[in-house]
Enzyme design. Structure first.
Site, PDB file in Angstrom:
ATOM      1  N   LYS A 201       0.824  -1.213   0.000  1.00 23.28           N
ATOM      2  CA  LYS A 201       0.000   0.000   0.000  1.00 23.28           C
ATOM      3  C   LYS A 201       0.861   1.268   0.000  1.00 23.28           C
ATOM      4  CE  LYS A 201      -3.450  -2.612  -0.343  1.00 23.28           C
ATOM      5  NZ  LYS A 201      -4.573  -3.114   0.424  1.00 23.28           N
TER       6      LYS A 201
HETATM    7  C1  LIG Z   1      -5.574  -4.288   0.665  1.00 24.55           C
HETATM    8  C2  LIG Z   1      -7.025  -4.065   0.689  1.00 24.55           C
HETATM    9  C3  LIG Z   1      -7.794  -4.352   1.824  1.00 24.55           C
HETATM   10  C4  LIG Z   1      -7.254  -5.083   3.003  1.00 24.55           C
HETATM   11  O1  LIG Z   1      -6.207  -4.461   3.630  1.00 24.55           O
HETATM   12  P1  LIG Z   1      -5.408  -5.256   4.745  1.00 24.55           P
HETATM   13  O2  LIG Z   1      -4.709  -4.184   5.509  1.00 24.55           O
HETATM   14  O3  LIG Z   1      -4.464  -6.171   4.036  1.00 24.55           O
HETATM   15  O4  LIG Z   1      -6.393  -5.991   5.571  1.00 24.55           O
HETATM   16  C5  LIG Z   1      -9.128  -4.012   1.816  1.00 24.55           C
HETATM   17  N1  LIG Z   1      -9.699  -3.440   0.742  1.00 24.55           N
HETATM   18  C6  LIG Z   1      -8.997  -3.172  -0.377  1.00 24.55           C
HETATM   19  C7  LIG Z   1      -9.689  -2.511  -1.516  1.00 24.55           C
HETATM   20  C8  LIG Z   1      -7.650  -3.489  -0.450  1.00 24.55           C
HETATM   21  O5  LIG Z   1      -6.953  -3.248  -1.565  1.00 24.55           O
END
Ligand SMILES: *Cc1c(COP(=O)(O)O)cnc(C)c1O
Length: 400
Positions: A201
């Protein structure tokens, strides 16, 4: 069979052109200050939830201009807790886009509610606001939106729909830390905004997430539920103030963030604009370099919005090429470029078909994207040479 044929035909030529090292998709940029902070955190002995988490929450809250922030161990946890804290559970329905990562809809399943999937717009890949109202029933309690790739949803229209029907509004901002819509920051336009600091991210803590909430009681409930349902500040029970008893007021979860994670987040957050700027340069470089190819490129950000440039997704123009998206994936990988697929729509996965009766053919825009989409690396870690390698690899893969 087709893939094998394709490999035999292509590999030798590609391998001779390929870079030496595999370019890992979504590889994070970790710098010295967070490394030092993690070491300091380890030496302090306080590696669980403590002062660094409190600091990270405060910095993030300030960055977003939010009322309340609760650090958690993932965005998935934030989504689950926001539904629980807003009283969404068994007997409820929640509207969710089918074009998203399954964490969005899985969180609804875990809340006990039924996920009601809605198609997206082809252009923005965001939930189609024209289709939301038709999906609302007397059982609907909430809408979860996803600002796809970092492009904000039509929040003016969606907020109005939520208000008109008395529904809670949750923003899945996993792609959208820096996103803004008409001067308002993503995550502050609904009841709760959920963020991810997963390794791929925009800023990272390894695993990690954050929920920001407008109302104190919602934030307090999330904080309690995140730590076994123990009364607030239970983590202080071992401090030098002496042991304090806690009460358990709910059957909570174990979703708290650790100081070890916050140690990374504090320094990553301080660099968020620099990383955004670098990703925006790469995004623009891809748009420029790939514009003649048989692919659909992302639209420019709409006016009055800020795009977070989390994903650069191109859509293979299947009417003008002879290969499939999966073959393109293969050709990129064989040239040592890591690529991603964001996403094959939720309703195409077996669990959602078997449990809820969803089937292929229901959501044409999301399916159109599911068959064509491919994400190129977009990390601030990329050097100009890496970007050129990616572009060259796409050109060769498409036979240009
Ligand atoms: C990565 C992601 C999540 C989950 O995030 P985590 O921190 O890994 O639980 C949820 N929604 C979207 C759209 C994502 O890309």
């Amino acid at each position: 069979m087709r893939i094998l044929l394709c490999k035999r035909r292509l590999s030798p030529k590609y391998l001779s052109m390929a870079r030496d090292e595999f370019l890992v998709f979504g590889s994070p940029l970790i710098e010295e200050p967070e490394i030092a902070e993690v070491v300091e955190c380890l030496r302090s002995g306080w590696i669980g939830t403590g002062p660094r988490v409190a600091r990270f929450e405060e910095r993030f809250r300030e960055y977003k201009g939010a009322e309340h922030a609760v650090a958690l161990n993932s965005c998935t946890a934030a989504l689950h807790l926001s539904l629980a804290a807003l009283g969404v559970g068994p007997g409820s329905e929640v509207i969710v886009p089918t074009m998203t990562f399954v964490a969005t809809s899985n969180a609804v399943v875990h809340s006990g509610a039924v996920p009601v999937l809605v198609d997206c717009e082809r252009d923005s890949q965001n939930i189609d606001p024209d289709l939301i109202e038709a999906a609302i029933t007397p059982r609907t309690r909430a809408i979860v939106v996803v600002h796809f790739a970092g492009r904000p949803c039509a929040m003016d229209r969606i907020s109005a729909i939520a208000q008109r029907h008395g529904l809670a509004l949750i923003e899945d901002c996993a792609h959208a830390i820096e996103t803004e819509f008409q001067g308002r920051k993503a995550g502050t336009m609904g009841d709760v905004g959920c963020f991810s600091f997963y390794v791929t991210k925009n800023i990272v803590t390894g695993e990690g997430g954050m929920a920001i909430a407008r109302r104190r009681e919602v934030a307090d409930r999330m904080r309690t539920l995140a730590l076994h349902g123990m009364t607030k500040d239970a983590w202080r029970r071992f401090s030098d103030k002496g042991y304090v008893h806690y009460d358990v007021v709910d059957a909570g979860f174990k979703y708290n963030m650790m100081d070890l994670q916050a140690a990374l987040g504090i320094h990553q957050l301080a660099r968020i604009e620099r990383y955004w700027k670098r990703r925006s340069e790469i995004w623009n470089a891809y748009c420029e370099a790939l514009r003649e190819l048989p692919v659909f490129l992302p639209n420019a950000p709409a006016s009055g919005t800020r795009h977070a440039y989390h994903l650069f997704t191109l859509l293979l123009d299947l009417d003008h090429v002879t290969l499939t998206r999966d073959e393109l994936l293969e050709r990129m990988t064989s040239q040592k470029i890591g690529v991603g697929v964001h996403y094959r729509a939720v309703h195409l996965h077996p669990f959602y078909q078997e449990r809820y009766g969803y089937r292929a053919g229901q959501f044409p825009a999301a399916e159109w994207i599911s068959d064509r989409t491919l994400s190129l690396p977009l990390s601030p870690k990329l050097k100009d040479e890496d970007v050129a390698d990616v572009v060259g690899a796409v050109e060769r893969a498409l036979g240009v």
